[in-house]
Design an enzyme around this catalytic site. Structure first.
Site, PDB file in Angstrom:
ATOM      1  N   GLU A   1       8.701  -2.760   5.894  1.00  0.00           N
ATOM      2  CA  GLU A   1       9.894  -2.032   5.448  1.00  0.00           C
ATOM      3  C   GLU A   1       9.594  -0.539   5.406  1.00  0.00           C
ATOM      4  O   GLU A   1       8.450  -0.139   5.175  1.00  0.00           O
ATOM      5  CB  GLU A   1      10.270  -2.468   4.020  1.00  0.00           C
TER       6      GLU A   1
ATOM      7  N   LYS B   1       9.062   2.882   3.771  1.00  0.00           N
ATOM      8  CA  LYS B   1       8.691   3.331   2.417  1.00  0.00           C
ATOM      9  C   LYS B   1       9.351   4.669   2.194  1.00  0.00           C
ATOM     10  O   LYS B   1       8.921   5.689   2.739  1.00  0.00           O
ATOM     11  CB  LYS B   1       7.172   3.450   2.267  1.00  0.00           C
TER      12      LYS B   1
ATOM     13  N   ARG C   1      11.970   5.026  -7.685  1.00  0.00           N
ATOM     14  CA  ARG C   1      12.231   3.595  -7.788  1.00  0.00           C
ATOM     15  C   ARG C   1      13.249   3.331  -8.895  1.00  0.00           C
ATOM     16  O   ARG C   1      13.108   3.865  -9.993  1.00  0.00           O
ATOM     17  CB  ARG C   1      10.924   2.875  -8.119  1.00  0.00           C
TER      18      ARG C   1
ATOM     19  N   PHE D   1      15.571  -2.817  -1.906  1.00  0.00           N
ATOM     20  CA  PHE D   1      14.459  -3.541  -1.292  1.00  0.00           C
ATOM     21  C   PHE D   1      14.128  -4.871  -1.962  1.00  0.00           C
ATOM     22  O   PHE D   1      13.272  -5.604  -1.484  1.00  0.00           O
ATOM     23  CB  PHE D   1      13.219  -2.655  -1.131  1.00  0.00           C
TER      24      PHE D   1
ATOM     25  N   ARG E   1      -0.536  -5.610  -8.969  1.00  0.00           N
ATOM     26  CA  ARG E   1      -0.826  -4.825  -7.766  1.00  0.00           C
ATOM     27  C   ARG E   1      -1.746  -5.692  -6.911  1.00  0.00           C
ATOM     28  O   ARG E   1      -2.918  -5.840  -7.203  1.00  0.00           O
ATOM     29  CB  ARG E   1      -1.501  -3.498  -8.130  1.00  0.00           C
TER      30      ARG E   1
ATOM     31  N   LYS F   1       0.859  -0.884   1.169  1.00  0.00           N
ATOM     32  CA  LYS F   1       1.484   0.332   1.690  1.00  0.00           C
ATOM     33  C   LYS F   1       0.624   0.983   2.765  1.00  0.00           C
ATOM     34  O   LYS F   1      -0.605   0.912   2.718  1.00  0.00           O
ATOM     35  CB  LYS F   1       1.839   1.313   0.571  1.00  0.00           C
TER      36      LYS F   1
HETATM   37  P1  ATP Z   1       3.177   5.706  -4.704  1.00  0.00           P
HETATM   38  O1  ATP Z   1       2.566   6.848  -5.442  1.00  0.00           O
HETATM   39  O2  ATP Z   1       2.533   5.419  -3.397  1.00  0.00           O
HETATM   40  O3  ATP Z   1       4.659   5.700  -4.672  1.00  0.00           O
HETATM   41  P2  ATP Z   1       3.176   3.976  -6.896  1.00  0.00           P
HETATM   42  O4  ATP Z   1       1.936   3.818  -7.684  1.00  0.00           O
HETATM   43  O5  ATP Z   1       4.307   4.737  -7.450  1.00  0.00           O
HETATM   44  O6  ATP Z   1       2.740   4.489  -5.500  1.00  0.00           O
HETATM   45  P3  ATP Z   1       3.145   1.578  -5.483  1.00  0.00           P
HETATM   46  O7  ATP Z   1       3.507   0.245  -5.933  1.00  0.00           O
HETATM   47  O8  ATP Z   1       1.731   1.828  -5.236  1.00  0.00           O
HETATM   48  O9  ATP Z   1       3.726   2.556  -6.561  1.00  0.00           O
HETATM   49  O10 ATP Z   1       3.970   1.944  -4.173  1.00  0.00           O
HETATM   50  C1  ATP Z   1       5.224   1.405  -4.055  1.00  0.00           C
HETATM   51  C2  ATP Z   1       6.270   2.414  -4.418  1.00  0.00           C
HETATM   52  O11 ATP Z   1       6.913   2.813  -3.226  1.00  0.00           O
HETATM   53  C3  ATP Z   1       7.340   1.773  -5.249  1.00  0.00           C
HETATM   54  O12 ATP Z   1       7.114   2.016  -6.602  1.00  0.00           O
HETATM   55  C4  ATP Z   1       8.631   2.389  -4.764  1.00  0.00           C
HETATM   56  O13 ATP Z   1       8.990   3.478  -5.580  1.00  0.00           O
HETATM   57  C5  ATP Z   1       8.314   2.954  -3.417  1.00  0.00           C
HETATM   58  N1  ATP Z   1       8.995   2.283  -2.302  1.00  0.00           N
HETATM   59  C6  ATP Z   1       9.648   2.911  -1.301  1.00  0.00           C
HETATM   60  N2  ATP Z   1      10.134   2.053  -0.408  1.00  0.00           N
HETATM   61  C7  ATP Z   1       9.789   0.822  -0.828  1.00  0.00           C
HETATM   62  C8  ATP Z   1       9.990  -0.483  -0.318  1.00  0.00           C
HETATM   63  N3  ATP Z   1      10.637  -0.706   0.845  1.00  0.00           N
HETATM   64  N4  ATP Z   1       9.483  -1.518  -1.018  1.00  0.00           N
HETATM   65  C9  ATP Z   1       8.810  -1.325  -2.163  1.00  0.00           C
HETATM   66  N5  ATP Z   1       8.590  -0.105  -2.688  1.00  0.00           N
HETATM   67  C10 ATP Z   1       9.065   0.961  -2.035  1.00  0.00           C
END
Ligand code: ATP
Length: 584
Positions: free
Chosen positions: A251, A253, A258, A343, A418, A424
């Site tokens: 998907e 990103k 979020r 998502f 996690r 990612k």
């Molecule tokens: P990052 O700093 O990389 O955003 P994070 O620690 O906030 O990481 P992670 O779970 O590591 O969170 O990365 C997923 C984040 O990416 C989610 O919290 C969301 O905000 C974002 N995101 C964007 N597109 C998507 C998607 N298609 N599916 C899931 N998460 C997504």
């Protein structure tokens, strides 16, 4: 329950550091509480008053707490301050000062847990004009009736400095031990906590109805669920292999914020990644849900992204920050319009979908979300071919995304985890360090030259979840705009501390300390070993911690993360090991 019993147990907890011992004492404490007081006790033991998602903040400024102490003890403010500086801890200072107070107050009423809790709750909820004086009166009256030991913990609690080393997981272990026969029952309690992250509620459920009570805890519209998180890998090939070689779901990103969306008819509530209610930042997003989502009762996840209305182009995360304001939201909605990329769907029409595989949820999501210029299910492909993923990644980046999130089509929604069911893949992974880090500001150094009079450099920490402490990992002085240089001291002022705050481990001594609060995003060239920094101390090599080479602030303030959500020591160790592998 008498607060003196609680304070005595806190003293015991403070004196030990072994996790088993900690769990045992905490379990005893939980068992001794009457059921109605169990939830307040759980919150208070973690220095809180309500579950995080309700956003009740205590953190009284140090100065105000010291003034209340002076009033209650009848000792001059100057003397109070000097005793505080001598001990470097507001609790110990209160204990010493109250030991020496005059006789009269010794006959005051004993404090109950309930009274302390209700008073602290009132203090936290006071706002507006006259609230400072009101807070002062409430606190002074509490201290007036407190024994020296009680005052020690009350002072630490109000200033946000009660750190007994009791992490969420220790509370879950203690609840399993106290009410469900032993630590083996912990996974059940943990599941309940992940879908209903209110420790007071979960512990009370375990206490009142045992295992059945914990099993009954269900996903509920209106109560945020802990988000599923993604691991990281460097290449499509590695990801496909990790997921077993079958077709994976890739998907876009998106680089936005979020949103966990809870809908019950026309009632729409939006939670941030850290599970705070942020509906007021995005009334237009709530309208989009009402208009373009068919499920009337649902929990969905989406990335909200700023867009250019004329071209439909996605704009970087920074643009969204203009929406984080209390006033003028109407204007901000016009100036910074947004789109929703859904998502996931976790609940639809009353049915919990979290146990269903991703592929099922994705289908359900596509049925539920109407495709419009402002709403859609996030672009996704299914493939087992690395070249195809690579191509999709290029498309994503051309469309203004950060990269891809690749998902295992067979995986359920694992709240709070996690794991490699979501991985990612970002553009940065190809160069520099494997990822950006989200670090906690724990101190600052005064600047020189152009930055004289302001802070020039910040000291940053990572979170060590096993021990519930923050360890230093780097100093950063580059990447700050003039606007940020001016803004940061204001953001940090309420968390300033004249001494190293409890729960912070650092050999480096900054000019000013901060209690862990502000999380910022950092990019660096690589991870290095360091004799000074305490992050992952001894984990890679004896006597060495891990630090960053050429750290730089990316400009992103991660106020969607609590300090406990910052990059953890475990993640840093993982990143270091992957980095070594790449070089080899
Ligand atoms: P990052 O700093 O990389 O955003 P994070 O620690 O906030 O990481 P992670 O779970 O590591 O969170 O990365 C997923 C984040 O990416 C989610 O919290 C969301 O905000 C974002 N995101 C964007 N597109 C998507 C998607 N298609 N599916 C899931 N998460 C997504």
């Amino acid at each position: 329950m008498d607060y003196s019993e609680v304070a005595a147990k806190y003293a015991e907890l403070e004196a030990i550091s072994g996790r088993n011992e900690l769990t045992r004492i905490l379990a005893d404490l939980l068992k001794s509480a009457p059921s109605a007081e169990l939830a307040p006790l759980v919150y208070m033991t973690q220095g809180k008053l309500r579950p995080d998602y309700e956003g009740v903040e205590l953190g009284l400024a140090e100065k105000l707490a010291l003034r209340a102490l002076a009033t209650a003890s009848g000792i001059s403010q100057d003397r109070v301050y000097s005793v505080y500086v001598k001990h470097g801890d507001i609790g110990t200072a209160a204990e010493e000062l109250l030991k020496n107070r005059s006789q009269g107050t010794l006959f005051s009423e004993g404090l109950t847990l309930n009274r302390v809790y209700e008073t602290l709750l009132r203090i936290a909820r006071q706002s507006g004009s006259g609230s400072v004086e009101a807070k002062l009166r409430e606190l002074a009256s509490l201290l007036n009736d407190a024994t020296p030991l009680e005052a020690k913990y009350i002072m630490r609690t109000v200033t946000g400095e009660l750190r007994l080393g009791v992490a969420d997981y220790t509370v879950l272990d203690a609840a399993a031990t106290a009410f469900l026969g032993g630590k083996e029952s912990r996974p059940g309690v943990e599941r309940a906590y992940n879908v209903h992250p209110d420790l007071g509620f979960v512990v009370s459920s375990a206490a009142s109805k045992g295992t059945a009570g914990v099993e009954e805890v269900k996903l509920e519209v209106g109560v945020p669920i802990r988000p599923m998180l993604a691991e990281r890998l460097n290449s499509p090939q590695a990801i496909i292999e990790k997921m077993g070689g079958k077709a994976v779901a890739a998907e876009y990103k998106l680089d936005g914020e979020r949103l966990q969306i809870h809908r019950n008819g026309d009632d729409v509530k939006l939670f941030s990644r850290r599970l705070e209610v942020i509906t007021s930042h995005y009334p237009d997003a709530a309208d989009l849900v009402r208009e373009h989502v068919s499920a009337r009762k649902a929990i969905l996840e989406a990335e909200v992204v700023a867009i250019n209305e004329d071209t439909g182009e996605y704009l970087p995360f920074q643009e969204l920050m203009h929406r984080r304001r209390k006033h003028g939201i109407q204007q901000a909605m016009e100036d910074y319009p947004v789109a929703l990329n859904f998502f996931d769907i976790l609940l639809a029409g009353g049915s919990d979908l979290t146990a269903k595989p991703y592929a099922f949820r994705r289908k359900r999501l596509q049925q539920a979300v109407e495709q419009t210029p402002r709403t859609r299910a996030v672009p996704s492909i299914s493939s087992s071919d690395p070249a195809e993923l690579e191509k999709f990644m290029e498309d994503a980046i051309t469309d203004g995304c950060e990269g891809l999130v690749v998902k295992d089509p067979g995986s359920p929604y694992r709240a709070g985890a996690r794991e490699f069911a979501w991985i990612k893949l970002k553009r940065e992974y190809r160069s520099e360090l494997t990822d950006t880090l989200d670090l906690v500001v724990i101190g600052a150094f005064h600047g020189k030259g152009r930055r004289a009079g302001a802070f020039g450099t910040y000291l940053l920490g990572t979170y060590d979840g096993k021990r519930d402490v923050f360890t230093s990992v780097a100093k950063v002085g580059t990447g700050f705009s003039d606007e940020n240089l001016a803004k940061f001291p204001r953001l940090l002022e309420p968390y300033e501390s004249h001494v190293r705050p409890p729960g912070v481990e650092s050999n480096m001594v900054p000019d000013v300390w901060f209690r862990p609060h502000l999380v910022i995003e950092i990019i660096a060239a690589e991870l290095t070993l360091s004799p000074i920094h305490t992050a992952a101390m001894g984990r890679i090599r004896p006597g060495a911690g891990v630090s960053l080479r050429f750290p730089k602030f990316t400009g992103k303030v991660r106020d969607d993360k609590r300090p406990e959500d910052a990059t953890t020591v475990e993640e840093i160790v993982g990143m270091y090991q992957r980095q070594v592998k790449r070089v080899e």
